[in-house]
Design a protein around this motif. Structure first.
Motif, PDB file in Angstrom:
ATOM      1  N   GLY A   3      15.527  54.106  99.870  1.00  0.00           N
ATOM      2  CA  GLY A   3      15.531  53.262  98.683  1.00  0.00           C
ATOM      3  C   GLY A   3      15.772  51.811  99.055  1.00  0.00           C
ATOM      4  N   ALA A   4      15.689  50.965  98.066  1.00  0.00           N
ATOM      5  CA  ALA A   4      15.918  49.526  98.256  1.00  0.00           C
ATOM      6  C   ALA A   4      17.124  49.088  97.447  1.00  0.00           C
ATOM      7  N   ALA A   5      17.731  47.989  97.882  1.00  0.00           N
ATOM      8  CA  ALA A   5      18.932  47.489  97.215  1.00  0.00           C
ATOM      9  C   ALA A   5      18.688  47.171  95.741  1.00  0.00           C
ATOM     10  N   ALA A   6      17.457  46.841  95.393  1.00  0.00           N
ATOM     11  CA  ALA A   6      17.143  46.539  93.991  1.00  0.00           C
ATOM     12  C   ALA A   6      17.377  47.735  93.081  1.00  0.00           C
ATOM     13  N   GLU A   7      17.459  48.954  93.664  1.00  0.00           N
ATOM     14  CA  GLU A   7      17.749  50.147  92.866  1.00  0.00           C
ATOM     15  C   GLU A   7      19.172  50.118  92.319  1.00  0.00           C
ATOM     16  N   VAL A   8      20.023  49.297  92.938  1.00  0.00           N
ATOM     17  CA  VAL A   8      21.434  49.251  92.554  1.00  0.00           C
ATOM     18  C   VAL A   8      21.645  48.146  91.522  1.00  0.00           C
ATOM     19  N   TRP A   9      21.447  48.500  90.286  1.00  0.00           N
ATOM     20  CA  TRP A   9      21.677  47.574  89.162  1.00  0.00           C
ATOM     21  C   TRP A   9      20.855  46.285  89.304  1.00  0.00           C
ATOM     22  N   GLY A  10      19.685  46.417  89.955  1.00  0.00           N
ATOM     23  CA  GLY A  10      18.830  45.265  90.178  1.00  0.00           C
ATOM     24  C   GLY A  10      19.204  44.463  91.402  1.00  0.00           C
ATOM     25  N   ASN A  11      20.488  44.543  91.792  1.00  0.00           N
ATOM     26  CA  ASN A  11      21.026  43.775  92.909  1.00  0.00           C
ATOM     27  C   ASN A  11      22.480  44.211  93.088  1.00  0.00           C
ATOM     28  N   PRO A  12      22.885  44.684  94.280  1.00  0.00           N
ATOM     29  CA  PRO A  12      24.274  45.117  94.464  1.00  0.00           C
ATOM     30  C   PRO A  12      25.309  44.050  94.114  1.00  0.00           C
ATOM     31  N   VAL A  13      24.946  42.786  94.269  1.00  0.00           N
ATOM     32  CA  VAL A  13      25.883  41.717  93.895  1.00  0.00           C
ATOM     33  C   VAL A  13      26.103  41.733  92.386  1.00  0.00           C
ATOM     34  N   ALA A  14      25.034  41.947  91.643  1.00  0.00           N
ATOM     35  CA  ALA A  14      25.159  42.059  90.184  1.00  0.00           C
ATOM     36  C   ALA A  14      25.985  43.277  89.811  1.00  0.00           C
ATOM     37  N   SER A  15      25.886  44.344  90.621  1.00  0.00           N
ATOM     38  CA  SER A  15      26.665  45.547  90.383  1.00  0.00           C
ATOM     39  C   SER A  15      28.165  45.270  90.513  1.00  0.00           C
ATOM     40  N   VAL A  16      28.542  44.495  91.534  1.00  0.00           N
ATOM     41  CA  VAL A  16      29.960  44.138  91.709  1.00  0.00           C
ATOM     42  C   VAL A  16      30.445  43.267  90.560  1.00  0.00           C
ATOM     43  N   ALA A  17      29.615  42.332  90.122  1.00  0.00           N
ATOM     44  CA  ALA A  17      29.988  41.499  88.972  1.00  0.00           C
ATOM     45  C   ALA A  17      30.156  42.357  87.724  1.00  0.00           C
ATOM     46  N   CYS A  18      29.262  43.321  87.547  1.00  0.00           N
ATOM     47  CA  CYS A  18      29.354  44.237  86.414  1.00  0.00           C
ATOM     48  C   CYS A  18      30.673  45.003  86.447  1.00  0.00           C
ATOM     49  N   LEU A  19      31.054  45.477  87.631  1.00  0.00           N
ATOM     50  CA  LEU A  19      32.312  46.206  87.777  1.00  0.00           C
ATOM     51  C   LEU A  19      33.493  45.335  87.374  1.00  0.00           C
ATOM     52  N   ALA A  20      33.534  44.111  87.871  1.00  0.00           N
ATOM     53  CA  ALA A  20      34.643  43.213  87.543  1.00  0.00           C
ATOM     54  C   ALA A  20      34.753  43.008  86.035  1.00  0.00           C
ATOM     55  N   ASN A  21      33.616  42.920  85.367  1.00  0.00           N
ATOM     56  CA  ASN A  21      33.629  42.710  83.916  1.00  0.00           C
ATOM     57  C   ASN A  21      33.988  43.973  83.154  1.00  0.00           C
ATOM     58  N   MET A  22      33.586  45.144  83.663  1.00  0.00           N
ATOM     59  CA  MET A  22      33.987  46.409  83.038  1.00  0.00           C
ATOM     60  C   MET A  22      35.493  46.617  83.142  1.00  0.00           C
ATOM     61  N   LEU A  23      36.066  46.257  84.281  1.00  0.00           N
ATOM     62  CA  LEU A  23      37.500  46.442  84.497  1.00  0.00           C
ATOM     63  C   LEU A  23      38.337  45.597  83.543  1.00  0.00           C
ATOM     64  N   ALA A  24      37.752  44.516  83.043  1.00  0.00           N
ATOM     65  CA  ALA A  24      38.488  43.634  82.132  1.00  0.00           C
ATOM     66  C   ALA A  24      38.931  44.364  80.872  1.00  0.00           C
ATOM     67  N   ASP A  25      38.205  45.415  80.486  1.00  0.00           N
ATOM     68  CA  ASP A  25      38.589  46.174  79.292  1.00  0.00           C
ATOM     69  C   ASP A  25      39.966  46.809  79.442  1.00  0.00           C
ATOM     70  N   PHE A  26      40.373  47.051  80.692  1.00  0.00           N
ATOM     71  CA  PHE A  26      41.688  47.655  80.953  1.00  0.00           C
ATOM     72  C   PHE A  26      42.615  46.683  81.687  1.00  0.00           C
ATOM     73  N   HIS A  27      42.226  45.394  81.686  1.00  0.00           N
ATOM     74  CA  HIS A  27      43.037  44.339  82.300  1.00  0.00           C
ATOM     75  C   HIS A  27      43.306  44.624  83.776  1.00  0.00           C
ATOM     76  N   ILE A  28      42.276  45.121  84.474  1.00  0.00           N
ATOM     77  CA  ILE A  28      42.380  45.427  85.898  1.00  0.00           C
ATOM     78  C   ILE A  28      41.547  44.407  86.673  1.00  0.00           C
ATOM     79  N   PRO A  29      42.138  43.682  87.605  1.00  0.00           N
ATOM     80  CA  PRO A  29      41.354  42.751  88.430  1.00  0.00           C
ATOM     81  C   PRO A  29      40.833  43.436  89.689  1.00  0.00           C
ATOM     82  N   LEU A  30      39.764  42.884  90.252  1.00  0.00           N
ATOM     83  CA  LEU A  30      39.367  43.232  91.620  1.00  0.00           C
ATOM     84  C   LEU A  30      40.161  42.304  92.529  1.00  0.00           C
ATOM     85  N   LYS A  31      41.174  42.831  93.161  1.00  0.00           N
ATOM     86  CA  LYS A  31      42.103  41.988  93.900  1.00  0.00           C
ATOM     87  C   LYS A  31      41.546  41.560  95.256  1.00  0.00           C
ATOM     88  N   ALA A  32      41.941  40.381  95.682  1.00  0.00           N
ATOM     89  CA  ALA A  32      41.596  39.906  97.016  1.00  0.00           C
ATOM     90  C   ALA A  32      42.039  40.936  98.045  1.00  0.00           C
TER      91      ALA A  32
END
Length: 258
Positions: A192-221
């Motif tokens: 497969g290609a990386a575009a299969e992952v939410w269009g772009n894996p970087v966009a996937s990580v951004a999506c995760l960070a925004n989903m976590l906001a619903d439970f006030h959870i950060p992606l910590k350094a």
């Protein structure tokens, strides 16, 4: 609905290497939010018992996996130090129930990302390197007959993580056209290609960070972030050796033993 009792049911199943029936069979009204509360109850339990949180994973980011569960939105789970396999370390089938494997890109971030409003640019700025990886998923739900709330409650069906030792700078890799091939015992099984992952894996990580906001959870350094599978997961058994190879990024390999 007793979140802690349902969480304990899944936790005990994992420890005893046993399978349980779908939670949604007993609680058909279970919502996604209910499922995350069950997941978080076990996160709390594991932390109290001395496990360390090392990151998070986002799942169901590819069409193949979404079609499998008849969903159109990702889910996520928490990653603990007890899930990590170092390169060259074998994976013991006796510690799992019904494992499958997926090829993924893992991000290591050096700046905390806290949604909502996290963008692709934010993820680029926060990422110090990426790694070729294999996620070993497992379900405590009998025969993998899961609905979305079941896998969310079950920590996104998390089990083990194998990251390759080749680190790449995010800006050096094309995050849409990068290819991945998944081989089992030397035979090509999936690609497969990386575009299969939410269009772009970087966009996937951004999506995760925004989903976590619903439970006030950060992606910590310092966190590891698994960005999602390129293809549908494949089953494995003792004796299998699986390699996920990524264009210009190297590979990750894991061998399964009894």
């Amino acid at each position: 609905m007793d979140y802690f009792k349902l969480a304990e049911k899944l936790y005990d199943a994992e420890k005893k290497r046993s399978q349980v029936g779908r939670l949604t069979d007993d609680f058909p009204e279970m919502s996604v939010e209910d499922a995350y509360q069950i997941q978080l109850a076990n996160v709390k339990r594991r932390l109290e018992q001395g496990e360390k949180l090392v990151g998070l994973k986002i799942g169901l980011t590819s069409k193949a996996m979404q079609e499998l569960l008849h969903v159109d939105w990702p889910d996520y789970g928490h990653l603990f130090d007890t899930m990590l396999l170092t390169e060259g370390e074998v994976c013991h089938m006796s510690e799992l129930i019904q494992p499958k494997v997926e090829g993924e890109i893992t991000f290591h971030i050096n700046k905390t990302l806290e949604g909502p409003g996290i963008t692709i640019a934010d993820v680029y700025e926060a990422t110090d390197f990426i790694m070729p990886s294999i996620e070993i998923v497992d379900s405590r739900i009998k025969d993998w007959k899961i609905k979305l709330p079941d896998t969310i409650a079950d920590n996104g069906s998390s089990a083990r993580i194998m990251c390759g030792s080749n680190f790449s700078r995010l800006e050096d890799i094309d995050m849409r056209t990068t290819g991945m091939i998944l081989e089992k015992n030397g035979e090509l099984i999936n690609s497969g290609a990386a575009a299969e992952v939410w269009g772009n894996p970087v966009a996937s990580v951004a999506c995760l960070a925004n989903m976590l906001a619903d439970f006030h959870i950060p992606l910590k350094a310092g966190s590891l972030v698994m960005a999602g599978a390129f293809t549908a997961a494949i089953p494995v058994q003792a004796g299998d050796c699986v390699t996920a190879s990524f264009t210009n990024m190297g590979s990750a390999t894991v061998k399964f033993v009894e």
